[in-house]
Design an enzyme around this catalytic site. Structure first.
Site, short mmCIF file in Angstrom:
data_model
loop_
_atom_site.label_atom_id
_atom_site.label_comp_id
_atom_site.label_asym_id
_atom_site.label_seq_id
_atom_site.Cartn_x
_atom_site.Cartn_y
_atom_site.Cartn_z
CB ALA A 63 -0.92 -0.06 1.39
N GLY A 106 4.28 1.52 -0.25
CA GLY A 106 5.29 1.61 -1.31
C GLY A 106 4.57 2.05 -2.60
CB ALA A 129 -1.48 3.78 0.87
CE LYS A 184 2.77 7.34 11.35
NZ LYS A 184 2.95 6.93 10.38
P1 NAD Z 1 1.41 -3.75 3.08
O1 NAD Z 1 0.74 -5.00 3.81
O2 NAD Z 1 0.33 -2.98 2.08
O3 NAD Z 1 2.69 -3.98 2.15
C1 NAD Z 1 3.79 -4.67 2.94
C2 NAD Z 1 4.23 -5.82 1.88
O4 NAD Z 1 3.43 -6.78 2.13
C3 NAD Z 1 4.51 -5.49 0.62
O5 NAD Z 1 5.87 -6.31 0.22
C4 NAD Z 1 3.23 -6.22 0.14
O6 NAD Z 1 3.43 -6.62 -1.35
C5 NAD Z 1 3.24 -7.36 0.76
N1 NAD Z 1 1.48 -7.66 1.00
C6 NAD Z 1 0.57 -7.07 1.15
N2 NAD Z 1 -0.73 -7.77 0.94
C7 NAD Z 1 -0.24 -9.21 0.70
C8 NAD Z 1 -1.01 -10.21 0.64
N3 NAD Z 1 -2.39 -10.25 0.54
N4 NAD Z 1 -0.39 -11.16 0.11
C9 NAD Z 1 0.87 -11.30 0.15
N5 NAD Z 1 1.85 -10.12 0.34
C10 NAD Z 1 1.32 -8.94 0.66
O7 NAD Z 1 1.97 -2.70 4.10
P2 NAD Z 1 2.06 -1.20 4.05
O8 NAD Z 1 0.82 -0.70 4.57
O9 NAD Z 1 2.28 -0.64 2.60
O10 NAD Z 1 3.10 -0.83 5.19
C11 NAD Z 1 4.33 -0.65 5.08
C12 NAD Z 1 5.24 0.05 5.94
O11 NAD Z 1 4.63 1.53 5.86
C13 NAD Z 1 4.91 -0.64 7.27
O12 NAD Z 1 6.01 -0.30 8.16
C14 NAD Z 1 3.69 0.33 7.77
O13 NAD Z 1 3.61 0.65 9.06
C15 NAD Z 1 4.41 1.53 7.21
N6 NAD Z 1 3.03 2.60 7.00
C16 NAD Z 1 2.07 2.29 6.18
C17 NAD Z 1 0.96 3.23 6.17
C18 NAD Z 1 -0.30 2.78 5.47
O14 NAD Z 1 -1.17 3.75 5.48
N7 NAD Z 1 -0.42 1.78 4.66
C19 NAD Z 1 1.30 4.45 6.69
C20 NAD Z 1 2.31 4.91 7.47
C21 NAD Z 1 3.37 3.89 7.53
#
Ligand code: NAD
Length: 314
Positions: free
Chosen positions: A11, A13, A132, A188
């Site tokens: 999300a 990234g 995101a 945070k």
């Molecule tokens: P995410 O779960 O969306 O993605 C993280 C990883 O998990 C990625 O490599 C993604 O491809 C993988 N992934 C996601 N869903 C999957 C599934 N169903 N099956 C297999 N792999 C899967 O996490 P994010 O929200 O992008 O968070 C990344 C970092 O950013 C974390 O440290 C989080 O705390 C931080 N963060 C997130 C947000 C937000 O709103 N999303 C905000 C601030 C900080």
């Protein structure tokens, strides 16, 4: 900085990577989620905003496929996957002597993890208030506004800091160079260490937790332990400011209607980032001889829930 990689393109990234590419930069998304990477390779990524849904063609690869060096690598895996990611990228030759490694993952200690592979002078930390979501593989949900605060992890001035800040601002990510990013990182992390485990253990939305009259008494010991550990590590935190930050998220129009991300992770059958929040406070506390019983108990309780809920490795 010509070549930019987003290592961990879920999300967050996905948001950072697509916004930077839309500003005209050369971006490659790197990820292990097979269905996600294959869909982006095939069809591009689908972006849904408040007003629009559209497709963007963007490069995507599995980390093991990388065979080029990047100028900037933004690590946005979940915290527990970042060590493996940076090691693989190093083995693949993606990291040169001048490559900037930046992360805006939540939690503490990421600079220490990266320092196992690269010198501190290549590590940059950022804190973001952007959010995101993902609707499925290859499908991003990007709503709301945010900010980014960034600084080189050793606090020194660097031309690359200004270059990264410019890239983020070109990408309309509201970035600024901080003169004390650790203060923001710890603030945070405090917010997340309070609301993530409590709402997950209690199975409550943030606003539901806030309705309890003695909620302040529940959050106080968690915050006090974090302040003591932070101070011993040279980071000055203010109790009233932290309470205001936590309680400031309670209204429905802010975070009140949401479950924190830890709750969402667990209920999707995934591991949480607890070891980089309350778990890291506990680890640092033990190293420093500071007692952190509340944070330690919360860490154990979340690990117990992980035993019950986690069904997938990622
Ligand atoms: P995410 O779960 O969306 O993605 C993280 C990883 O998990 C990625 O490599 C993604 O491809 C993988 N992934 C996601 N869903 C999957 C599934 N169903 N099956 C297999 N792999 C899967 O996490 P994010 O929200 O992008 O968070 C990344 C970092 O950013 C974390 O440290 C989080 O705390 C931080 N963060 C997130 C947000 C937000 O709103 N999303 C905000 C601030 C900080």
């Amino acid at each position: 900085m010509k070549k930019i990689a987003i290592a961990g393109a879920g999300a967050m990234g996905g948001r950072i990577g697509t916004q930077i590419q839309e500003a005209g930069y050369d971006v490659t998304l790197l990820d292990y989620w097979q269905a996600h990477v294959e869909k982006i390779k095939r069809e591009g990524i689908e972006i849904q905003t408040e007003t629009d849904t559209y497709h963007l063609d963007i490069k995507a690869q599995f980390p093991e496929e990388v065979n080029e060096q990047f100028d900037l690598i933004i690590i946005l895996t979940k915290a527990m996957k970042s060590r493996e990611m940076i090691k693989v990228l190093n083995e693949r030759g993606a990291i040169g002597e001048d490559t900037a490694i930046l992360t805006m993952m939540n939690g503490l200690g990421h600079d220490e993890t990266f320092a196992e592979v690269v010198p501190k002078s290549q590590i940059f930390l950022a804190v973001t208030m952007w959010t995101a979501g993902m609707r499925g593989p290859g499908q991003l949900l990007l709503e709301g506004d945010g900010t980014i605060d960034l600084q080189r992890a050793d606090g020194l001035d660097d031309e690359r800091t200004r270059a990264i800040n410019q890239i983020f601002n070109d990408a309309k990510l509201n970035s600024r160079i901080s003169d004390d990013v650790f203060q923001s990182v710890w603030s945070k992390a405090t917010l997340n260490s309070v609301l993530n485990p409590l709402c997950t253990i209690l199975d409550k939305r943030i606003g539901e937790f806030a309705k309890y009259e003695q909620a302040r008494e529940m959050i106080t010991p968690i915050i006090n332990e974090i302040i003591a550990v932070a101070e011993a590590r040279g980071v000055k935190l203010d109790f009233d400011a932290l309470v205001a930050k936590v309680e400031g998220s309670y209204p429905d129009e802010l975070q009140g209607l949401h479950y924190p991300s830890m709750h969402q992770d667990l209920h999707s059958g995934r591991y949480t980032e607890i070891d980089y929040l309350n778990g890291k406070i506990t680890q640092y506390g033990k190293e420093l001889g500071i007692s952190t019983p509340t944070n330690e108990l919360l860490t154990h309780m979340i690990h117990q829930l992980e035993m019950q809920y986690v069904t997938q490795e990622s």
